[in-house]
Design a protein around this motif. Structure first.
Motif, PDB file in Angstrom:
ATOM      1  N   VAL A   1       0.843  -1.200   0.000  1.00  0.00           N
ATOM      2  CA  VAL A   1       0.000   0.000   0.000  1.00  0.00           C
ATOM      3  C   VAL A   1       0.881   1.253   0.000  1.00  0.00           C
ATOM      4  O   VAL A   1       0.620   2.210  -0.732  1.00  0.00           O
ATOM      5  CB  VAL A   1      -0.962  -0.016   1.219  1.00  0.00           C
ATOM      6  N   VAL A   2       1.953   1.212   0.777  1.00  0.00           N
ATOM      7  CA  VAL A   2       2.866   2.362   0.824  1.00  0.00           C
ATOM      8  C   VAL A   2       3.425   2.627  -0.566  1.00  0.00           C
ATOM      9  O   VAL A   2       3.407   3.749  -1.068  1.00  0.00           O
ATOM     10  CB  VAL A   2       4.005   2.109   1.843  1.00  0.00           C
TER      11      VAL A   2
ATOM     12  N   SER B   1       0.883   4.061  -2.906  1.00  0.00           N
ATOM     13  CA  SER B   1       0.344   5.376  -2.517  1.00  0.00           C
ATOM     14  C   SER B   1       1.112   6.532  -3.162  1.00  0.00           C
ATOM     15  O   SER B   1       0.597   7.643  -3.263  1.00  0.00           O
ATOM     16  CB  SER B   1       0.401   5.533  -1.000  1.00  0.00           C
TER      17      SER B   1
ATOM     18  N   GLN C   1      -2.361  14.019   0.220  1.00  0.00           N
ATOM     19  CA  GLN C   1      -1.754  12.677   0.223  1.00  0.00           C
ATOM     20  C   GLN C   1      -2.588  11.714   1.077  1.00  0.00           C
ATOM     21  O   GLN C   1      -2.795  10.566   0.704  1.00  0.00           O
ATOM     22  CB  GLN C   1      -0.317  12.747   0.766  1.00  0.00           C
ATOM     23  N   ARG C   2      -3.094  12.228   2.200  1.00  0.00           N
ATOM     24  CA  ARG C   2      -3.906  11.374   3.074  1.00  0.00           C
ATOM     25  C   ARG C   2      -5.207  10.987   2.377  1.00  0.00           C
ATOM     26  O   ARG C   2      -5.655   9.849   2.453  1.00  0.00           O
ATOM     27  CB  ARG C   2      -4.213  12.136   4.362  1.00  0.00           C
TER      28      ARG C   2
ATOM     29  N   SER D   1      -5.647  10.689  -0.850  1.00  0.00           N
ATOM     30  CA  SER D   1      -5.412   9.684  -1.903  1.00  0.00           C
ATOM     31  C   SER D   1      -5.066   8.326  -1.286  1.00  0.00           C
ATOM     32  O   SER D   1      -5.410   7.285  -1.834  1.00  0.00           O
ATOM     33  CB  SER D   1      -4.366  10.153  -2.934  1.00  0.00           C
ATOM     34  N   LEU D   2      -4.433   8.332  -0.100  1.00  0.00           N
ATOM     35  CA  LEU D   2      -4.177   7.063   0.595  1.00  0.00           C
ATOM     36  C   LEU D   2      -5.508   6.413   1.009  1.00  0.00           C
ATOM     37  O   LEU D   2      -5.716   5.210   0.819  1.00  0.00           O
ATOM     38  CB  LEU D   2      -3.308   7.311   1.835  1.00  0.00           C
TER      39      LEU D   2
ATOM     40  N   LEU E   1      -7.120   4.863  -1.895  1.00  0.00           N
ATOM     41  CA  LEU E   1      -6.448   3.600  -2.245  1.00  0.00           C
ATOM     42  C   LEU E   1      -6.908   2.464  -1.319  1.00  0.00           C
ATOM     43  O   LEU E   1      -7.179   1.350  -1.776  1.00  0.00           O
ATOM     44  CB  LEU E   1      -4.934   3.799  -2.139  1.00  0.00           C
TER      45      LEU E   1
END
Ligand SMILES: Cc1cc2nc3c(=O)[nH]c(=O)nc-3n(C[C@H](O)[C@H](O)[C@H](O)COP(=O)(O)OP(=O)(O)OC[C@H]3O[C@@H](n4cnc5c(N)ncnc54)[C@H](O)[C@@H]3O)c2cc1C
Length: 425
Positions: A308-309, A312, A327-328, A330-331, A334
């Motif tokens: 996942v990392v 991301s 970014q959070r 889009s994480l 995902l």
């Protein structure tokens, strides 16, 4: 002409054994042939040896679960619905239980109890079982007259039922013989392909996660924007891609070119994006200086976190308090929809069920008799019928087997009555 039997059933699986006993119970003399020494070899391995014998549902739910040609099954379902199948096995001394999703199993969790019940039923009604591989159908002027067998035998019969199954798990005896037999009688056979099978995916990380099982995730299958399948359950990663109950069910919706389809795993189905974001913030608040790569342990299985990392796009070494709001977001997106690319289905031999088979429009849905050859009947997976998991495929076999058995017995009675009339005349 003297016949070796009234009804000759080819294939002693779920459909054939049910048909044989039902016809014999109504007075027909029945021969049941299987290439295996014992009946119900595939039944023994169903439901991981527990046999999910049917689904305790009504007609609408059943027809919804049937992926191909559900309307063909109206009469068969009404003739022998799940509740009658359950009553049948209970009367044969097999107590049943209903589990999650209305799936029905023997209380003993032993598929062998289901096979024994069918054997007892057939024996009690005088069905004669023989180990024999049927090689060809014998017909005269559009009427079936019997079969010939691999050991050179010829058996005459007033009616013949083909219940030879599909092409899946060929070691159980289902090797597609019935397709050739049906074709020899002039029937169209739609190409056999895998249904309910694992999926080969493009992403190399699936293989790296081999053995990891995810419970309580949602798998969604889309074609373009259309959601074809979306269910909560369990899946696992394998050396080639993904497998498990959710994947098998999703696979039955894939027809033709796999590149038209997209798969997504919702790793956190219990949290909507807003709550997931709040959860990330809360977790990270407690681990301010930690690197992003080490920050997902509470949320995900350890092996999945690096995948996942890397997907991301956030640098693994970033400190969590430096991860931006975008970014959070889009994480979180995902985690709610981890994408997978389907390359292909695993081969039909490995599939739980075969799609394709004898074209249903050439078979009477009211009797299971061929519309092309009089006295020839079909039942079970040999027909172009298949359903999702949950006991529906065995229900198809039992319903069509039952209807074929009672229809053949009825036709035999009619032939005998006609014979008597002619004799008297
Ligand atoms: C691993 C696995 C698990 C499954 N679990 C479930 C489950 O829990 N619930 C569910 O609903 N469905 C389940 N299924 C699907 C279900 O088992 C089948 O749909 C069902 O058994 C089909 O029944 P059938 O009688 O049509 O064919 P089969 O059960 O395949 O029987 C066909 C028989 O015909 C015989 N035969 C073939 N050719 C010849 C020939 N030329 N001469 C003589 N005999 C011949 C074969 O030896 C075989 O015994 C499972 C399938 C698999 C592979």
């Amino acid at each position: 002409m003297g016949y070796d039997c009234d009804l000759l059933v080819v294939g002693a699986g779920a459909a054939g054994t049910m048909a044989a006993g039902q016809a014999a119970r109504r007075g027909a003399s029945v021969l049941l042939f299987d290439k295996n020494a014992r009946i119900g070899r595939k039944l023994m391995i169903t439901g991981k040896g527990r046999c999910n014998v049917t689904n305790n549902c009504g007609r609408d739910r059943f027809l919804e679960a049937v992926r191909r040609n559900p309307r063909f099954l109206y009469s068969a379902f009404d003739a022998f619905p799940p509740q009658e199948v359950m009553r049948f096995f209970e009367e044969q001394g097999v107590p049943l239980k209903t589990e999650r999703g209305a799936r029905v199993f023997p209380v003993s969790d032993r598929a062998v109890d289901i096979v024994d019940a069918l054997r007892r039923f057939d024996d009690a009604n005088g069905v004669r079982f023989r180990q024999n591989r049927v090689l060809s159908l014998l017909t005269r002027e559009g009427v079936v007259t019997g079969v010939s067998t691999a050991d050179g035998g010829r058996f005459s019969a007033r009616t013949v039922l083909l219940a030879t199954g599909g092409l899946s798990y060929p070691l159980t005896g289902s090797t597609g013989d019935g397709y050739r037999l049906a074709e020899s009688a002039g029937h169209t056979v739609l190409p056999a392909a895998a249904s309910l099978t694992a999926l080969i995916t493009e992403e190399p990380w699936c293989g790296e996660l081999m053995g990891l099982s995810l419970k309580n995730v949602t798998l969604t299958l889309k074609k373009g924007k259309k959601v074809l399948f979306s269910e909560l359950g369990e899946l696992m990663f394998t050396h080639f891609g993904i497998s498990g109950p959710l994947v098998l069910s999703a696979s039955s919706y894939i027809d033709g070119d796999c590149s038209d389809y997209a798969l997504f795993i919702d790793l956190k189905p219990g949290l909507d994006p807003g709550r997931l974001d709040a959860r990330l913030l809360r977790d990270w608040d407690e681990m301010k200086n930690r690197a992003f790569i080490n920050s997902l342990d509470r949320l995900l299985p350890r092996a999945l976190a690096p995948v996942v990392v890397s997907l991301s796009g956030i640098d693994a070494k970033t400190q969590v308090n430096a991860v931006t709001r975008e970014q959070r977001a889009s994480l979180a997106a995902l985690l709610k929809a981890l994408p997978l690319t389907v390359c292909s289905l695993r081969p039909v031999e490995e599939a739980v069920v075969t799609r394709g088979g004898v074209k249903t429009s050439e078979v009477s849905p009211k009797t299971m008799e061929s519309k092309l050859v009089k006295g020839l009947y079909f039942a079970g997976e040999l027909l172009d019928l298949d359903a999702v998991t949950g006991g529906f495929n065995l229900q198809i076999a039992f319903s069509t087997g039952y209807l074929a058995g009672i229809s053949a017995a009825g036709a035999i009675l009619e032939m005998q009555n006609q014979g008597n009339e002619e004799h008297r005349g």
